[in-house]
Design a protein around this motif. Sequence first.
Motif, PDB file in Angstrom:
ATOM      1  N   UNK A 112     -39.576  14.932  25.170  1.00 21.29           N
ATOM      2  CA  UNK A 112     -39.444  13.247  26.007  1.00 21.29           C
ATOM      3  C   UNK A 112     -38.112  12.909  25.717  1.00 21.29           C
ATOM      4  N   UNK A 113     -37.227  13.479  25.802  1.00 22.49           N
ATOM      5  CA  UNK A 113     -35.956  13.321  26.642  1.00 22.49           C
ATOM      6  C   UNK A 113     -36.014  14.026  28.046  1.00 22.49           C
ATOM      7  N   UNK A 114     -36.366  15.159  27.477  1.00 20.28           N
ATOM      8  CA  UNK A 114     -37.016  15.880  29.113  1.00 20.28           C
ATOM      9  C   UNK A 114     -37.412  15.461  30.711  1.00 20.28           C
ATOM     10  N   UNK A 115     -38.983  15.456  29.489  1.00 17.62           N
ATOM     11  CA  UNK A 115     -39.193  14.693  30.438  1.00 17.62           C
ATOM     12  C   UNK A 115     -40.407  13.377  30.702  1.00 17.62           C
ATOM     13  N   UNK A 116     -40.289  13.220  29.835  1.00 21.43           N
ATOM     14  CA  UNK A 116     -40.596  11.912  29.572  1.00 21.43           C
ATOM     15  C   UNK A 116     -40.858  10.632  30.414  1.00 21.43           C
ATOM     16  N   UNK A 117     -41.737   9.428  31.306  1.00 26.52           N
ATOM     17  CA  UNK A 117     -41.163   8.939  32.494  1.00 26.52           C
ATOM     18  C   UNK A 117     -40.284   7.810  31.560  1.00 26.52           C
ATOM     19  N   UNK A 118     -40.224   7.116  30.376  1.00 24.02           N
ATOM     20  CA  UNK A 118     -40.115   6.084  30.385  1.00 24.02           C
ATOM     21  C   UNK A 118     -38.635   6.226  29.246  1.00 24.02           C
ATOM     22  N   UNK A 119     -38.908   6.996  28.432  1.00 27.02           N
ATOM     23  CA  UNK A 119     -37.368   7.137  27.310  1.00 27.02           C
ATOM     24  C   UNK A 119     -36.738   7.911  27.709  1.00 27.02           C
ATOM     25  N   UNK A 184     -34.852  16.735  38.495  1.00 27.15           N
ATOM     26  CA  UNK A 184     -35.545  15.718  37.789  1.00 27.15           C
ATOM     27  C   UNK A 184     -34.916  14.595  39.299  1.00 27.15           C
ATOM     28  N   UNK A 185     -34.847  14.660  39.906  1.00 28.53           N
ATOM     29  CA  UNK A 185     -34.329  14.059  41.422  1.00 28.53           C
ATOM     30  C   UNK A 185     -36.170  14.174  42.423  1.00 28.53           C
ATOM     31  N   UNK A 186     -36.296  15.602  41.967  1.00 23.20           N
ATOM     32  CA  UNK A 186     -36.668  15.887  42.952  1.00 23.20           C
ATOM     33  C   UNK A 186     -38.137  15.661  42.269  1.00 23.20           C
ATOM     34  N   UNK A 187     -38.458  15.936  41.729  1.00 23.95           N
ATOM     35  CA  UNK A 187     -39.697  14.709  40.554  1.00 23.95           C
ATOM     36  C   UNK A 187     -40.028  13.701  40.896  1.00 23.95           C
ATOM     37  N   UNK A 188     -38.996  13.266  40.592  1.00 19.65           N
ATOM     38  CA  UNK A 188     -38.646  11.142  40.980  1.00 19.65           C
ATOM     39  C   UNK A 188     -39.469  10.983  42.070  1.00 19.65           C
ATOM     40  N   UNK A 189     -38.940  11.771  43.310  1.00 16.21           N
ATOM     41  CA  UNK A 189     -40.042  12.139  44.730  1.00 16.21           C
ATOM     42  C   UNK A 189     -41.391  12.165  44.743  1.00 16.21           C
ATOM     43  N   UNK A 190     -41.317  13.316  44.083  1.00 15.71           N
ATOM     44  CA  UNK A 190     -42.817  14.279  44.185  1.00 15.71           C
ATOM     45  C   UNK A 190     -43.669  12.533  43.330  1.00 15.71           C
ATOM     46  N   UNK A 192     -44.023   9.784  43.480  1.00 15.23           N
ATOM     47  CA  UNK A 192     -44.059   8.700  43.821  1.00 15.23           C
ATOM     48  C   UNK A 192     -45.004   9.619  45.699  1.00 15.23           C
ATOM     49  N   UNK A 193     -44.348  10.399  45.892  1.00 13.72           N
ATOM     50  CA  UNK A 193     -45.407  10.825  47.523  1.00 13.72           C
ATOM     51  C   UNK A 193     -47.118  11.278  46.808  1.00 13.72           C
ATOM     52  N   UNK A 194     -47.085  12.299  45.436  1.00  9.64           N
ATOM     53  CA  UNK A 194     -47.833  12.701  45.475  1.00  9.64           C
ATOM     54  C   UNK A 194     -49.270  11.283  44.501  1.00  9.64           C
ATOM     55  N   UNK A 195     -48.429  10.480  43.946  1.00 12.49           N
ATOM     56  CA  UNK A 195     -48.868   9.057  43.040  1.00 12.49           C
ATOM     57  C   UNK A 195     -49.278  10.049  41.361  1.00 12.49           C
ATOM     58  N   UNK A 196     -48.144  11.075  40.874  1.00 16.21           N
ATOM     59  CA  UNK A 196     -48.725  10.931  39.543  1.00 16.21           C
ATOM     60  C   UNK A 196     -48.488  10.367  38.669  1.00 16.21           C
ATOM     61  N   UNK A 199     -48.037  10.022  32.710  1.00 17.88           N
ATOM     62  CA  UNK A 199     -48.562  11.219  31.534  1.00 17.88           C
ATOM     63  C   UNK A 199     -48.162  12.387  32.098  1.00 17.88           C
ATOM     64  N   UNK A 200     -48.872  12.956  33.474  1.00 20.64           N
ATOM     65  CA  UNK A 200     -49.153  13.660  34.286  1.00 20.64           C
ATOM     66  C   UNK A 200     -47.810  14.512  34.806  1.00 20.64           C
ATOM     67  N   UNK A 201     -46.820  13.531  34.707  1.00 22.14           N
ATOM     68  CA  UNK A 201     -44.895  13.852  35.841  1.00 22.14           C
ATOM     69  C   UNK A 201     -44.498  15.100  34.229  1.00 22.14           C
ATOM     70  N   UNK A 202     -45.155  14.817  33.109  1.00 23.67           N
ATOM     71  CA  UNK A 202     -44.813  15.968  32.031  1.00 23.67           C
ATOM     72  C   UNK A 202     -44.427  16.917  32.482  1.00 23.67           C
TER      73      UNK A 202
END
Length: 248
Positions: A112-119, A184-190, A192-196, A199-202
């Motif tokens: 959750x701390x590493x990969x959840x979107x909003x916690x 994680x800054x690249x996960x944020x960009x991707x 947005x770009x891919x509309x992930x 849940x799936x961004x985890x």
Amino acid sequence: MYKIVFMRHGESTWNLSNRFTGWTDVDLTEKGINEAKAAGKVLKESGFTFDLAYTSVLKRAVRTLWLALDEMDMMYVPIKNDWRLNERHYGALQGLDKGETAAKYGDEQVLVWRRSYDTPPPALEVSDDRVSYNDPRYAGLSKEQIPLTECLKDTVARVVPVWDEDIAPAIRAGKKIIISAHGNSLRALIKMLDGISDNDIVGLNIPNGQPLVYELDADLKPIRHYYLGDADAIAAAQAAVANQGKAK
Ligand SMILES: O=C(O)[C@@H](CO)OP(=O)(O)O
């Protein structure tokens, strides 16, 4: 059709010792240096050239970019350093061992701390030495802009404006761009770009030092993306990143 290259920095000293890093300014290991050089080599061999580069204000991403551009004999490429491309701030977890933290709080909590979107992870106290208020590289920022912790949603909120206001107009103006940043800054960009979805961004993990090519249409919507390196090695590296947050 436009192309842009994203690259996470090579292995850092705290990747090697499996510590939560965030805004801590650790350097590359010998392996990380070699990954950055190898990234430059494969970019050169694949015929890529750049006329603009973006990176964060953290040396592991900056040095990775320098080494890759050096390998390409393209150190003249202008570089924009932007704090908003920094790694997601890891709050009070910065410096802790990921495996030990999982053993203490459980694999699920660490996921959750590493990969959840909003916690977000637990925040730093303002009195903590790890707070960046007095760091000269952030001198132009207000205290409200300097995080004490961040979830991915917070990172998206600072990364997307860099894309909208700076990178996207440069792509439209015909600039060939490489971005050297962080997991994680690249996960944020991707995201947005891919509309992930949130849940799936985890499940998205970015390996160290591997150039990731995005092909974009005239509206800068992704057509396809691919890593330049060996597919099996990249899949193994992604799985290794995912496993870093598990108790041994
Ligand atoms: O520690 C960090 O800052 C990041 C990237 O190395 O780690 P994680 O993959 O656990 O989000």
